[in-house]
Enzyme design. Sequence first.
Site, PDB file in Angstrom:
ATOM      1  N   ARG A  38       0.822  -1.215   0.000  1.00 20.47           N
ATOM      2  CA  ARG A  38       0.000   0.000   0.000  1.00 20.47           C
ATOM      3  C   ARG A  38       0.851   1.258   0.000  1.00 20.47           C
ATOM      4  O   ARG A  38       0.492   2.258  -0.596  1.00 20.47           O
ATOM      5  CB  ARG A  38      -0.914  -0.005   1.230  1.00 20.47           C
ATOM      6  CG  ARG A  38      -1.991  -1.075   1.193  1.00 20.47           C
ATOM      7  CD  ARG A  38      -2.746  -1.134   2.514  1.00 20.47           C
ATOM      8  NE  ARG A  38      -1.902  -1.676   3.581  1.00 20.47           N
ATOM      9  CZ  ARG A  38      -2.286  -1.785   4.851  1.00 20.47           C
ATOM     10  NH1 ARG A  38      -3.485  -1.356   5.201  1.00 20.47           N
ATOM     11  NH2 ARG A  38      -1.489  -2.299   5.754  1.00 20.47           N
ATOM     12  N   HIS A  46      17.154  -6.264  -5.527  1.00 18.92           N
ATOM     13  CA  HIS A  46      16.675  -7.181  -6.556  1.00 18.92           C
ATOM     14  C   HIS A  46      15.153  -7.367  -6.569  1.00 18.92           C
ATOM     15  O   HIS A  46      14.644  -8.181  -7.347  1.00 18.92           O
ATOM     16  CB  HIS A  46      17.362  -8.540  -6.398  1.00 18.92           C
ATOM     17  CG  HIS A  46      18.853  -8.463  -6.505  1.00 18.92           C
ATOM     18  ND1 HIS A  46      19.505  -8.157  -7.681  1.00 18.92           N
ATOM     19  CD2 HIS A  46      19.827  -8.627  -5.572  1.00 18.92           C
ATOM     20  CE1 HIS A  46      20.808  -8.154  -7.479  1.00 18.92           C
ATOM     21  NE2 HIS A  46      21.033  -8.429  -6.201  1.00 18.92           N
ATOM     22  N   ASN A  49       9.558  -2.707  -5.660  1.00 25.11           N
ATOM     23  CA  ASN A  49       8.374  -2.376  -4.873  1.00 25.11           C
ATOM     24  C   ASN A  49       7.413  -1.531  -5.699  1.00 25.11           C
ATOM     25  O   ASN A  49       7.800  -0.538  -6.300  1.00 25.11           O
ATOM     26  CB  ASN A  49       8.782  -1.606  -3.614  1.00 25.11           C
ATOM     27  CG  ASN A  49       7.614  -1.238  -2.715  1.00 25.11           C
ATOM     28  OD1 ASN A  49       7.589  -0.172  -2.133  1.00 25.11           O
ATOM     29  ND2 ASN A  49       6.632  -2.123  -2.602  1.00 25.11           N
ATOM     30  N   ALA A  83      -2.585 -10.506   0.070  1.00 23.02           N
ATOM     31  CA  ALA A  83      -3.242  -9.380   0.734  1.00 23.02           C
ATOM     32  C   ALA A  83      -4.678  -9.742   1.103  1.00 23.02           C
ATOM     33  O   ALA A  83      -5.410 -10.316   0.304  1.00 23.02           O
ATOM     34  CB  ALA A  83      -3.226  -8.147  -0.169  1.00 23.02           C
ATOM     35  N   TYR A 154     -14.615 -14.322   8.487  1.00 24.61           N
ATOM     36  CA  TYR A 154     -13.355 -14.465   7.747  1.00 24.61           C
ATOM     37  C   TYR A 154     -13.373 -15.724   6.887  1.00 24.61           C
ATOM     38  O   TYR A 154     -13.074 -15.682   5.687  1.00 24.61           O
ATOM     39  CB  TYR A 154     -12.185 -14.517   8.732  1.00 24.61           C
ATOM     40  CG  TYR A 154     -10.850 -14.805   8.080  1.00 24.61           C
ATOM     41  CD1 TYR A 154     -10.193 -13.832   7.341  1.00 24.61           C
ATOM     42  CD2 TYR A 154     -10.245 -16.053   8.217  1.00 24.61           C
ATOM     43  CE1 TYR A 154      -8.960 -14.106   6.746  1.00 24.61           C
ATOM     44  CE2 TYR A 154      -9.021 -16.324   7.635  1.00 24.61           C
ATOM     45  CZ  TYR A 154      -8.383 -15.353   6.903  1.00 24.61           C
ATOM     46  OH  TYR A 154      -7.176 -15.622   6.308  1.00 24.61           O
ATOM     47  N   LYS A 158     -13.340 -16.038   2.700  1.00 25.54           N
ATOM     48  CA  LYS A 158     -12.326 -16.780   1.966  1.00 25.54           C
ATOM     49  C   LYS A 158     -12.971 -17.816   1.044  1.00 25.54           C
ATOM     50  O   LYS A 158     -12.524 -18.034  -0.096  1.00 25.54           O
ATOM     51  CB  LYS A 158     -11.360 -17.453   2.940  1.00 25.54           C
ATOM     52  CG  LYS A 158     -10.363 -16.497   3.585  1.00 25.54           C
ATOM     53  CD  LYS A 158      -9.382 -15.958   2.540  1.00 25.54           C
ATOM     54  CE  LYS A 158      -8.205 -15.239   3.158  1.00 25.54           C
ATOM     55  NZ  LYS A 158      -7.202 -14.818   2.156  1.00 25.54           N
TER      56      LYS A 158
END
Length: 329
Positions: A38, A46, A49, A83, A154, A158
Site C-alpha cells: 500500500r 533485486h 516495490n 493481501a 473471515y 475466503k
Amino acid sequence: MISTYPLNILVTGANGFVGRALCESASKLGHQVKAATRTPHDFGAHIQNVQIASLEDLAYVLPSSLNAEHPSLEGVDTVIHLAARVHVMKESMSDALGAYRAMNVAGTLALAKACAKAGVSRFIYLSSIKVNGESTTLGQPFFADDVPAPQDPYGISKWEAELALKDLVKNTSMELVIIRPPLIYGPGVGANFASMMKVLSHSIPLPFGAIHNARSLVGLDNLIDLILRCAEHPEAPGQVFLVSDGQDASTTELLRKLARCLGVQPLLLPIPSSWLKAIAQGLGKSAIATRLLNSLQVDIAHTCECLEWLPPFTLDQGLEKTVRWYQKK
C-alpha cells in the site's frame, strides 16, 4: 517436469509476515519479483516495490488502477495474492462480514480480473483452512475435497473468494491455484503464537498440561516452499491444496517443544480440557478455547502426491528457528 526458467512474479501483501519472506525466497531462486504494497517499502536491490492501492479501498480502486497498461502487472506471468483483511479474535465492526467481503471477495475478484486482462498466466490464492471449518474430530483430518463449512465471517469470505475465482477463470486462460494453510508460524509471527513464547519465557503457569488434542501447523519456510512449487508445477492449476508441516502436535506438546527451544521449564498445570471449556464459555472466550483445546488436523497426502512435494523442514526445526528469531528481537 517442473519448469526451471525464472518467473516474473507479483506478490500482493508483500510487506506482511508471509509476503516479505516469500519475496526474498523467490528472488534468491532467480525469479523476478514485484512486491506490491500500500505504501513504499524497501525490499532490497533485486525486488521491485510497487504500490497498487490502499487495502481499505482495494475493491473499488483496483478495477481502474490495475489494468493491462499498469506497470504493476507489466510482464508479470504469476500473481501470488496474499493481501487480505485478516482474521482477528475480537472483531469490533458491526458488519464484520461486509468488511471481510469488501476486501477478501470483491478486492480479490477485482485483482483477478485485472490479472486476466493483463495476460497473467497463473493466479495463486492464499485462502485459509477456516474454509473447511474450525475443528476436526481427533484422527479425522480435513481433506481438500471436503464440503466447505466456514463458520465465521473471515472463513466465509475466503470461501466466497474461492468460488468467485473459480467462476472467473472458467472464461479466461488464467490458471488458478488455491492453498489453504492452518496456523502459520515462523520468524516474524505475531498474535497468539508470539504471546505463547512470551508467557513461556517468563515461566508463567499455564493451565494446559493435559490437553490431548492434535493440531496441524505450517512453518513459514514450508509454506513458502509449497507456494513456489505451486508457481512452477504443471499439475498445480485447478487444484486446492492443504498444507502443514506433516506433523501434528497437541497444545501441551507444542508448549513443551517451545519451552525446550526457549531453554525454560514449562509450568503446565494438568487441568482437564472439559473444565477449561466450561470456564471459557462462561467468560465468553469459546473461540479462543476452540483454538487451544480442540483438534484441527489436515491431510496433505494429495498435496504431496500431486506436486511431488514434501515439507522440507520438521516441526521442531521450524519452532527452533522461530524461537531464535524471538530471542534476538
